[in-house]
Design a protein around this motif. Structure first.
Motif, mmCIF file in Angstrom:
data_model
loop_
_atom_site.group_PDB
_atom_site.id
_atom_site.type_symbol
_atom_site.label_atom_id
_atom_site.label_comp_id
_atom_site.label_asym_id
_atom_site.label_seq_id
_atom_site.Cartn_x
_atom_site.Cartn_y
_atom_site.Cartn_z
ATOM 1 N N GLU A 163 -35.221 -32.172 -85.571
ATOM 2 C CA GLU A 163 -36.054 -32.877 -84.596
ATOM 3 C C GLU A 163 -35.208 -33.875 -83.822
ATOM 4 O O GLU A 163 -34.452 -34.643 -84.399
ATOM 5 N N VAL A 164 -35.345 -33.880 -82.501
ATOM 6 C CA VAL A 164 -34.620 -34.804 -81.636
ATOM 7 C C VAL A 164 -35.543 -35.928 -81.174
ATOM 8 O O VAL A 164 -35.143 -37.085 -81.115
ATOM 9 N N ALA A 165 -36.800 -35.610 -80.838
ATOM 10 C CA ALA A 165 -37.755 -36.620 -80.386
ATOM 11 C C ALA A 165 -39.165 -36.151 -80.711
ATOM 12 O O ALA A 165 -39.415 -34.956 -80.860
ATOM 13 N N SER A 166 -40.085 -37.126 -80.806
ATOM 14 C CA SER A 166 -41.462 -36.808 -81.123
ATOM 15 C C SER A 166 -42.375 -37.869 -80.520
ATOM 16 O O SER A 166 -42.005 -39.037 -80.438
ATOM 17 N N GLY A 167 -43.558 -37.450 -80.090
ATOM 18 C CA GLY A 167 -44.534 -38.407 -79.555
ATOM 19 C C GLY A 167 -44.651 -38.293 -78.053
ATOM 20 O O GLY A 167 -44.664 -37.196 -77.502
ATOM 21 N N ASP A 168 -44.737 -39.449 -77.371
ATOM 22 C CA ASP A 168 -44.829 -39.468 -75.917
ATOM 23 C C ASP A 168 -43.479 -39.102 -75.319
ATOM 24 O O ASP A 168 -42.462 -39.700 -75.642
ATOM 25 N N LEU A 169 -43.475 -38.122 -74.430
ATOM 26 C CA LEU A 169 -42.245 -37.643 -73.808
ATOM 27 C C LEU A 169 -42.347 -37.814 -72.300
ATOM 28 O O LEU A 169 -43.414 -37.638 -71.726
ATOM 29 N N SER A 170 -41.242 -38.139 -71.669
ATOM 30 C CA SER A 170 -41.223 -38.360 -70.233
ATOM 31 C C SER A 170 -39.961 -37.767 -69.629
ATOM 32 O O SER A 170 -38.889 -37.844 -70.220
ATOM 33 N N GLN A 171 -40.085 -37.211 -68.437
ATOM 34 C CA GLN A 171 -38.905 -36.662 -67.774
ATOM 35 C C GLN A 171 -38.000 -37.769 -67.261
ATOM 36 O O GLN A 171 -36.880 -37.516 -66.849
ATOM 37 N N ASP A 172 -38.470 -39.014 -67.302
ATOM 38 C CA ASP A 172 -37.648 -40.145 -66.863
ATOM 39 C C ASP A 172 -36.654 -40.589 -67.932
ATOM 40 O O ASP A 172 -35.750 -41.363 -67.647
ATOM 41 N N ASP A 173 -36.849 -40.142 -69.170
ATOM 42 C CA ASP A 173 -36.017 -40.587 -70.283
ATOM 43 C C ASP A 173 -34.991 -39.532 -70.671
ATOM 44 O O ASP A 173 -35.197 -38.343 -70.479
ATOM 45 N N VAL A 174 -33.882 -40.011 -71.231
ATOM 46 C CA VAL A 174 -32.906 -39.129 -71.863
ATOM 47 C C VAL A 174 -33.043 -39.368 -73.360
ATOM 48 O O VAL A 174 -32.938 -40.502 -73.835
ATOM 49 N N TYR A 175 -33.310 -38.323 -74.113
ATOM 50 C CA TYR A 175 -33.500 -38.440 -75.552
ATOM 51 C C TYR A 175 -32.162 -38.199 -76.237
ATOM 52 O O TYR A 175 -31.532 -37.168 -76.057
ATOM 53 N N THR A 176 -31.725 -39.212 -76.995
ATOM 54 C CA THR A 176 -30.437 -39.175 -77.660
ATOM 55 C C THR A 176 -30.660 -39.282 -79.160
ATOM 56 O O THR A 176 -31.439 -40.109 -79.619
#
Length: 135
Positions: free
Chosen positions: A78-91
């Motif tokens: 898993e890299v990210a979970s929950g609220d996701l936005s195209q404005d963010d970079v998930y690291t």
């Protein structure tokens, strides 16, 4: 189970990354840490993953990567979970149990948490993975 919690500046790593903690080298009683997998094979490869989304502006769900190797093994992270936005970079730092030299494919998965007609328009604009001493 006696290693944590780590100090505020992070867990001093032994081996290749030990030189990133120069102040810790001055202490006689310093504990060092080695990332391992919970099960065999115990060797893990730390990878830094950057994912930038494209498509809908905001949604909910999970971003996962699945690694496949030459022996037919696979492992999902898993890299990210929950609220996701195209404005963010998930690291995320992943301690992957599949040797990067034996990796045949890395699959991007997005699992929607709430049904929406917009979910099909969500994807990854970029997925960058860095591993090893020189990236």
């Amino acid at each position: 189970g006696l290693c944590f919690p780590c100090p505020r500046e992070g867990c001093p790593m032994m081996g290749h990354y030990a030189d990133r903690f120069p102040e810790k080298l001055k202490r006689v009683d310093q504990k060092y840490f080695l990332n391992t997998a919970a099960d065999e094979p115990f060797a893990t490869w730390r990878q830094k993953v950057f994912i930038k989304l494209s498509g809908v502006k905001k949604t909910r769900g999970d971003i996962n990567l699945v690694y496949y190797d030459t022996q037919g093994n696979s492992k999902e992270y898993e890299v990210a979970s929950g609220d996701l936005s195209q404005d963010d970079v998930y690291t995320e730092y992943l301690d992957v149990e599949i040797n990067p030299e034996n990796t045949t494919k890395i699959e991007f998965l997005w699992n929607k948490a709430v049904f929406s007609l917009l979910w099909a328009r969500l994807g990854a604009e970029t997925v960058n993975i860095i591993y090893g001493a020189d990236g």
